[in-house]
Design a protein around this motif. Structure first.
Motif, PDB file in Angstrom:
ATOM      1  N   TYR A  79       0.855  -1.193   0.000  1.00 44.53           N
ATOM      2  CA  TYR A  79       0.000   0.000   0.000  1.00 44.53           C
ATOM      3  C   TYR A  79       0.887   1.239   0.000  1.00 44.53           C
ATOM      4  N   SER A  81       1.917   4.844   1.339  1.00 49.08           N
ATOM      5  CA  SER A  81       1.849   5.692   2.523  1.00 49.08           C
ATOM      6  C   SER A  81       2.591   6.996   2.230  1.00 49.08           C
ATOM      7  N   SER A 149     -10.461  -1.653   7.778  1.00 49.04           N
ATOM      8  CA  SER A 149     -11.324  -0.622   8.364  1.00 49.04           C
ATOM      9  C   SER A 149     -10.690   0.053   9.571  1.00 49.04           C
ATOM     10  N   ASP A 152      -5.503   3.337   8.956  1.00 49.41           N
ATOM     11  CA  ASP A 152      -5.568   4.645   8.304  1.00 49.41           C
ATOM     12  C   ASP A 152      -5.056   4.525   6.861  1.00 49.41           C
ATOM     13  N   ILE A 153      -5.744   3.684   6.087  1.00 44.11           N
ATOM     14  CA  ILE A 153      -5.348   3.445   4.700  1.00 44.11           C
ATOM     15  C   ILE A 153      -6.597   3.541   3.823  1.00 44.11           C
ATOM     16  N   SER A 154      -6.581   4.436   2.863  1.00 44.79           N
ATOM     17  CA  SER A 154      -7.722   4.560   1.956  1.00 44.79           C
ATOM     18  C   SER A 154      -7.669   3.449   0.903  1.00 44.79           C
ATOM     19  N   LYS A 155      -8.825   3.085   0.342  1.00 43.46           N
ATOM     20  CA  LYS A 155      -8.911   1.990  -0.619  1.00 43.46           C
ATOM     21  C   LYS A 155      -8.075   2.237  -1.869  1.00 43.46           C
ATOM     22  N   GLU A 156      -8.005   3.507  -2.308  1.00 48.97           N
ATOM     23  CA  GLU A 156      -7.256   3.793  -3.525  1.00 48.97           C
ATOM     24  C   GLU A 156      -5.744   3.640  -3.345  1.00 48.97           C
ATOM     25  N   ASN A 157      -5.298   3.591  -2.078  1.00 50.16           N
ATOM     26  CA  ASN A 157      -3.860   3.424  -1.819  1.00 50.16           C
ATOM     27  C   ASN A 157      -3.456   1.970  -1.632  1.00 50.16           C
TER      28      ASN A 157
END
Length: 459
Positions: A79, A81, A149, A152-157
């Motif tokens: 992912y 960051s 969930s 602190d990671i958005s789906k697009e990342n």
């Protein structure tokens, strides 16, 4: 005049050395201390032979394949960051810049099932031997959809298009078939990734990383659970173990090996694990039974300390038993000399210090016979042969000293009882101190009872 005055003094000294109990005790004490030198040399010999045996076993194991630890499969999802960095531009203004970095999330299987068949065999080099084996292991299970969930990671990342399966083993040399994994509708091949060997001292072996090709999106557990299956064929030695990374880990290990030892943090649950043909051991381990979670961020930890498995090492305790026997060497020499001293004092049969020395060296020879014979036979047979040989040697030698059979027979029986007592002490573990203390107390009582007849005031 000087010669005439010195002769009486010399004669008195010689007479005192020959007839004084104190002088006799002093000489016997000195001889006992001198005999500690060859006794220590025998102990060094035992340690040297034990180290040689360990080195040969290690050399065989290294060439065949070391102990095996299998750790995986693990789903690795990268992912993006971002971190902020302050820099100074050409106008000397401080600005904040966002830097993108690639990091990883590691997910363990929801279910993990291990079925392993082990075929051990004996490898020999000279008088030394060790156990090696060929193993075929089937690993299956499923990955559930990862939960981001709480992170602190958005789906697009989340970089699903670069996700891989990784697998760790401690023994790359022993792998004798290509390792593949069937996950979803596809099959992927594992490739070894270069890792610098860990030079830090550790109680656990180095684990080597293998990673699969990039997974197709349809084979990823993005929205639903995905099952997997893989087979591992590996040669190893001494031990095979598995890390229980499944939320539910079920394992079954079968072998025709008779002298097994289950090792690790978890033991088999089935009572009928040992059979006449070998063993069939089963484990069931839940995530609540182990002190680590189902996912890790940034770094995959080394979890070998929580592995479970089977030890196939051949128990070699002859050197340990021989070393324990030599620790009683001074006791054997001291008690034997005490018996001869009491016989000499009560019967007034002269025994020369040289004869005491010969008897002591005969007692030391017991240990060299013991270690040399035990390398080619069992410890019990070696102990019997060495013990009987030394008892006969000293009994026959004492026959020529003590002029008759009464005292030599008594000495032979005493040595037989003493060596039998030491053998029992060596075999005992929990009660060795208790039995030894009581027996020595009884021996002391017997010596005190016999020595009461000696008139110490006449010497």
């Amino acid at each position: 005049m000087d010669n005439q005055s010195s002769n009486p003094n010399t004669n008195r000294i010689v007479h005192w050395l020959k007839n004084s109990i104190t002088a006799r005790m002093f000489i016997i004490g000195i001889l006992s201390l001198i005999l500690l030198i060859p006794l220590f040399m025998v102990q060094d010999l035992i340690r040297e032979r034990a180290e040689r045996q360990e080195n040969v076993v290690t050399e065989i194991n290294v060439k065949w394949g070391d102990a095996v630890i299998l750790y995986g499969p693990v789903l690795r999802v990268p992912y993006r960051s971002f971190r902020e960095k302050q820099i100074t531009n050409s106008q000397k203004e401080v600005i904040t810049e966002s830097i993108e970095e690639i990091e990883y999330f590691y997910f363990f299987p929801d279910k993990l099932k291990i079925e392993s068949n082990i075929n051990p065999e004996i490898k020999k080099r000279g008088i030394y031997k060790t156990s090696v084996y060929k193993s075929k292991t089937s690993i299956s299970g499923s990955f559930s959809a990862p939960d981001f969930s709480n992170e602190d990671i958005s789906k697009e990342n989340i970089l699903w298009d670069k996700a891989r399966i990784i697998f760790n083993t401690s023994n790359l040399k022993g792998v004798n078939e290509q390792i593949n994994i069937e996950i979803g509708n596809s099959e992927y091949t594992f490739n070894t990734r270069y890792q610098q060997k860990n030079t830090l001292p550790s109680a656990h072996q180095n684990l080597y990383l293998m990673e699969s090709e990039v997974l197709n999106p349809i084979d990823l557990p993005i929205d639903k659970a995905i099952s997997f299956n893989m087979r591992v064929s590996v040669n190893g030695s001494s031990e095979i173990s598995f890390v229980p990374i499944g939320k539910t880990t079920e394992a079954e290990i079968k072998s025709d090996w008779k002298t097994n030892s289950f090792t690790g943090s978890f033991l088999p649950f089935n009572e009928n694990k040992l059979t006449e043909e070998g063993f069939d051991a089963k484990w069931k381990i839940l995530d609540i039974n182990r002190p680590f979670p189902q996912s890790f961020r940034d770094n995959l930890p080394e979890l070998s300390e929580y592995a479970f498995g089977v030890n196939f090492m051949i128990p070699v305790d002859e050197y340990q038993k021989s070393e324990r026997a030599t620790k009683y060497g001074f006791l054997v020499i001291g008690l034997t000399f005490l018996v001869f001293f009491l016989i000499q004092t009560l019967s007034r049969i002269p025994i020369h210090p040289f004869q005491y020395l010969m008897i002591g060296l005969g007692l030391v020879m017991f240990y060299t016979l013991l270690i040399s014979i035990s390398e080619h036979s069992s410890f019990l047979k070696a102990y019997l042969i060495a013990g009987i040989s030394v008892i006969l040697l000293i009994s026959l030698y004492s026959k020529s000293i003590l002029n008759g059979w009464k005292f030599p027979v008594f000495i032979g029986v005493s040595l037989l009882a003493l060596y039998s007592f030491i053998y029992v002490i060596i075999q005992l573990e929990s009660y060795a101190l208790l039995v030894g203390s009581i027996s020595l107390f009884l021996i002391l009582g017997g010596v005190m009872y016999v020595s009461r007849k000696i008139d110490w005031n006449n010497y």
